[in-house]
Design an enzyme around this catalytic site. Structure first.
Site, PDB file in Angstrom:
ATOM      1  N   SER A 151     -12.089   2.061  -4.313  1.00 29.55           N
ATOM      2  CA  SER A 151     -11.086   1.145  -3.785  1.00 29.55           C
ATOM      3  C   SER A 151     -10.688   0.169  -4.879  1.00 29.55           C
ATOM      4  O   SER A 151     -11.508  -0.655  -5.319  1.00 29.55           O
ATOM      5  CB  SER A 151     -11.628   0.380  -2.584  1.00 29.55           C
ATOM      6  OG  SER A 151     -10.748  -0.678  -2.240  1.00 29.55           O
ATOM      7  N   MET A 173      -3.360  -1.480   6.489  1.00 30.17           N
ATOM      8  CA  MET A 173      -3.858  -2.512   7.400  1.00 30.17           C
ATOM      9  C   MET A 173      -2.686  -3.437   7.704  1.00 30.17           C
ATOM     10  O   MET A 173      -2.650  -4.600   7.285  1.00 30.17           O
ATOM     11  CB  MET A 173      -5.020  -3.272   6.757  1.00 30.17           C
ATOM     12  CG  MET A 173      -6.274  -2.459   6.624  1.00 30.17           C
ATOM     13  SD  MET A 173      -7.564  -3.287   5.657  1.00 30.17           S
ATOM     14  CE  MET A 173      -7.403  -2.416   4.108  1.00 30.17           C
ATOM     15  N   GLY A 183      -9.961  -6.335   5.690  1.00 30.61           N
ATOM     16  CA  GLY A 183      -9.262  -7.475   5.099  1.00 30.61           C
ATOM     17  C   GLY A 183      -9.800  -7.936   3.770  1.00 30.61           C
ATOM     18  O   GLY A 183      -9.041  -8.422   2.935  1.00 30.61           O
ATOM     19  N   GLY A 210     -12.954  -7.213   0.521  1.00 36.95           N
ATOM     20  CA  GLY A 210     -14.029  -6.427  -0.052  1.00 36.95           C
ATOM     21  C   GLY A 210     -15.320  -7.216  -0.113  1.00 36.95           C
ATOM     22  O   GLY A 210     -15.356  -8.421   0.124  1.00 36.95           O
ATOM     23  N   GLY A 211     -16.402  -6.510  -0.422  1.00 37.37           N
ATOM     24  CA  GLY A 211     -17.687  -7.165  -0.642  1.00 37.37           C
ATOM     25  C   GLY A 211     -18.451  -7.532   0.604  1.00 37.37           C
ATOM     26  O   GLY A 211     -19.411  -8.300   0.528  1.00 37.37           O
ATOM     27  N   GLY A 237     -16.363   0.302   3.673  1.00 35.55           N
ATOM     28  CA  GLY A 237     -16.893  -1.033   3.908  1.00 35.55           C
ATOM     29  C   GLY A 237     -18.378  -1.125   3.619  1.00 35.55           C
ATOM     30  O   GLY A 237     -19.183  -0.504   4.321  1.00 35.55           O
ATOM     31  N   GLY A 238     -18.736  -1.836   2.570  1.00 37.44           N
ATOM     32  CA  GLY A 238     -20.149  -2.024   2.249  1.00 37.44           C
ATOM     33  C   GLY A 238     -20.852  -0.767   1.777  1.00 37.44           C
ATOM     34  O   GLY A 238     -22.083  -0.675   1.854  1.00 37.44           O
ATOM     35  N   GLY A 281     -15.914   0.074  -3.248  1.00 38.83           N
ATOM     36  CA  GLY A 281     -15.228  -0.896  -4.080  1.00 38.83           C
ATOM     37  C   GLY A 281     -16.170  -1.702  -4.930  1.00 38.83           C
ATOM     38  O   GLY A 281     -16.426  -1.381  -6.088  1.00 38.83           O
ATOM     39  N   SER A 282     -16.722  -2.756  -4.355  1.00 35.89           N
ATOM     40  CA  SER A 282     -17.526  -3.709  -5.123  1.00 35.89           C
ATOM     41  C   SER A 282     -18.714  -3.052  -5.811  1.00 35.89           C
ATOM     42  O   SER A 282     -18.985  -3.313  -6.990  1.00 35.89           O
ATOM     43  CB  SER A 282     -18.026  -4.827  -4.198  1.00 35.89           C
ATOM     44  OG  SER A 282     -16.950  -5.524  -3.618  1.00 35.89           O
TER      45      SER A 282
END
Length: 228
Positions: free
Chosen positions: A18, A78, A153, A155-156, A187-188, A208-209
């Site tokens: 992401s 989104m 909405g 990241g992280g 997500g996560g 992502g993160s």
């Protein structure tokens, strides 16, 4: 041959970085780095400041990302008005475009329109939204179904393991109904949470993160797949 073009039995688990968590000042370099490291897709989080609080990318960014990477572009909308914008992201180079079950739209009509345009269409469900009987009739129109494991909405955020039962149910429905849609989770996701997500049926892991903050993209991607 891209991940989507392979026969389903030969795809394996895809990793979709992401770019919400990438260094935007070095986005071209980041795209090349994750591609070289073995990523399968590029995930674009599109936020409108209405459906979610944050604002991110428009079709012009999608077009630039599609030009800057050989990997298929996976667009997650989104937004409150996917009927207007999904075709724009498809035209900008989105190979797959998904939108939320929670939005007031003709879900079946939009999925049909995306498929007719040669784009893989998908539905997204938020962590607090239950799978209901209204979902299953839409699944034959889906090329992917994205389960959010954090509120959308930002990241992280921390992974919510309660959503794994949704993945398992969707996998069961897919098998019972003889369908081919891919199961995606976002997500996560990190090397630890990826393992139960894969076990529950995830075909695509959005990360992502945990990826962009790591020192070695190749090792992280292999760990997400369970190869490391």
């Amino acid at each position: 041959m891209s991940w989507w073009q392979r026969p389903r039995a030969e795809r394996g688990v895809a990793v979709a970085p992401s770019i919400l968590s990438a260094d935007v000042l070095r986005l071209g370099d980041e795209l090349r780095a994750v591609e070289t490291a073995g990523a399968d897709l590029i995930h674009l989080d599109v936020m409108d400041g209405h459906f979610v609080d944050n604002l991110t990318y428009g079709p012009h960014v999608a077009r630039a990302v599609a030009r800057g990477s050989a990997l298929p572009l996976d667009c997650h909308l989104m937004i409150t008005d996917p009927a207007s914008y999904a075709p724009r992201f498809a035209a900008a180079g989105g190979v797959s475009v998904s939108f939320h079950l929670e939005v007031e739209v003709d879900h079946a009509g939009l999925l049909r329109a995306l498929r007719a345009a040669g784009v893989r269409g998908g539905l997204v469900i938020n962590p607090q939204t239950p799978l209901t009987g209204l979902v299953r009739p839409l699944l034959p129109l889906c090329d992917l179904f994205l389960v959010m494991s954090v509120p959308p909405g930002y990241g992280g955020q921390r992974f919510d393991p309660a959503v794994l039962s949704k993945l398992a149910t969707l996998r069961q429905w897919r098998q019972e109904d003889g369908l081919e849609f891919a199961l995606e989770i976002d997500g996560g996701i990190d090397p630890q949470t990826a393992a139960p997500a894969r076990a529950a049926g995830a075909d695509i892991l959005v990360c992502g993160s945990a990826l962009f903050r790591s020192s070695d993209y190749r090792t992280t991607i292999a760990s997400l797949r369970g190869d490391g």
